[in-house]
Scaffold this active site. Sequence first.
Site, PDB file in Angstrom:
ATOM      1  N   LYS A 198       0.859  -1.183   0.000  1.00 51.13           N
ATOM      2  CA  LYS A 198       0.000   0.000   0.000  1.00 51.13           C
ATOM      3  C   LYS A 198       0.893   1.230   0.000  1.00 51.13           C
ATOM      4  O   LYS A 198       1.759   1.392   0.861  1.00 51.13           O
ATOM      5  CB  LYS A 198      -0.897  -0.009   1.232  1.00 51.13           C
ATOM      6  N   LYS A 251      -2.329  -1.455  -3.729  1.00 51.08           N
ATOM      7  CA  LYS A 251      -3.177  -0.268  -3.645  1.00 51.08           C
ATOM      8  C   LYS A 251      -2.321   0.985  -3.752  1.00 51.08           C
ATOM      9  O   LYS A 251      -1.309   1.058  -3.064  1.00 51.08           O
ATOM     10  CB  LYS A 251      -3.899  -0.316  -2.301  1.00 51.08           C
TER      11      LYS A 251
END
Length: 327
Positions: A198, A251
């Site tokens: 992320k 992400k």
Amino acid sequence: MASFPKTRLRRTRSHDWSRRLVRESALTPDDLIWTMVVSGTADPTEPVAAMPGVERLSVAEAAKAAKRARDLGIPAIAIFPHIDPALKDADGTEALNPDGLVPRAIKAMKDAAPEVGIICDVALDPFTDHGHDGVFEGGRILNDETVEKLVAQALVQAEAGCDVIAPSDMMDGRIGAIRGALDAGGFADTMIMSYAAKYASGFYGPYRSAIGSAALQGDKKTYQMDPANAEEALREVGMDIDEGADFVMVKPGIAYLDIVARVKDAFGVPTYAFQVSGEYAMIMAAAQNGWIDGDRVMMESLACFKRAGADGVLTYFAPKAAELLNG
Ligand code: PBG
């Protein structure tokens, strides 16, 4: 290598049937995880300004949406809470409330549509008055102290019936700690989807207003990844698999498809991508201005995740895309 004119790659592109025959990847409703914002306010729905078409849903509306997901063939919903500012504090205490918004939403949704998987974000940011994902002291996010809280938060979610615990905080060691606590607590069958790679991204902008997170003091660069790094993403993913993650996630989505492809190639585990709020907002804004064909770009972007190797996509477009896919 094939060469022209013996080989003409346009030949198989010249009919719909032959294009279908040579298509290398496909998108179906099975690939969609519906990202959904739930709210504890009295209003059944509230629009999210920067995300046209997305609404915060009351618990009752979220339960109806779970039935809709089932009817559309969407396998799972990832829920994100909009917490009443009055309940926020420096420690994110509300994250551990067994009667809080998230446990209530889980129960209502599982009652309404037990066939639909429920995925819950584990991180403190919706619950803290400083907007950080962890314990914030002296200008720093404390790793191990945060992990202790995340473990407790995950247990509250599992107890409420959450199917998949999804830590989005990027603390070191949290997957192993949560796996151990779930197993010890009688939740050996509860799955973990790790937000493994992320990045510290500007693409999360609209999400902060969607869940009403507090104005962030500083930034998240000491725990989320540097967008310049790819090798480090492979190390993050490898460690999370080793610690017990059942699914791994990259992400944001579209700008990070190289990471998705490399993760899938390197590990071959169930790999997901999160098409985040800013990606949704960009597509919707251009579509609303008549600058792009919104449905077409939505479907194209989702198909590209599959081509890159993702097993599925977390997306705010899930219900709309499933409707189009179902004809
Ligand atoms: C919080 C969290 C974020 C998102 C999901 N979980 C924001 C952040 O890390 O700052 C972003 C989702 C989106 O932008 O759609 N840990």
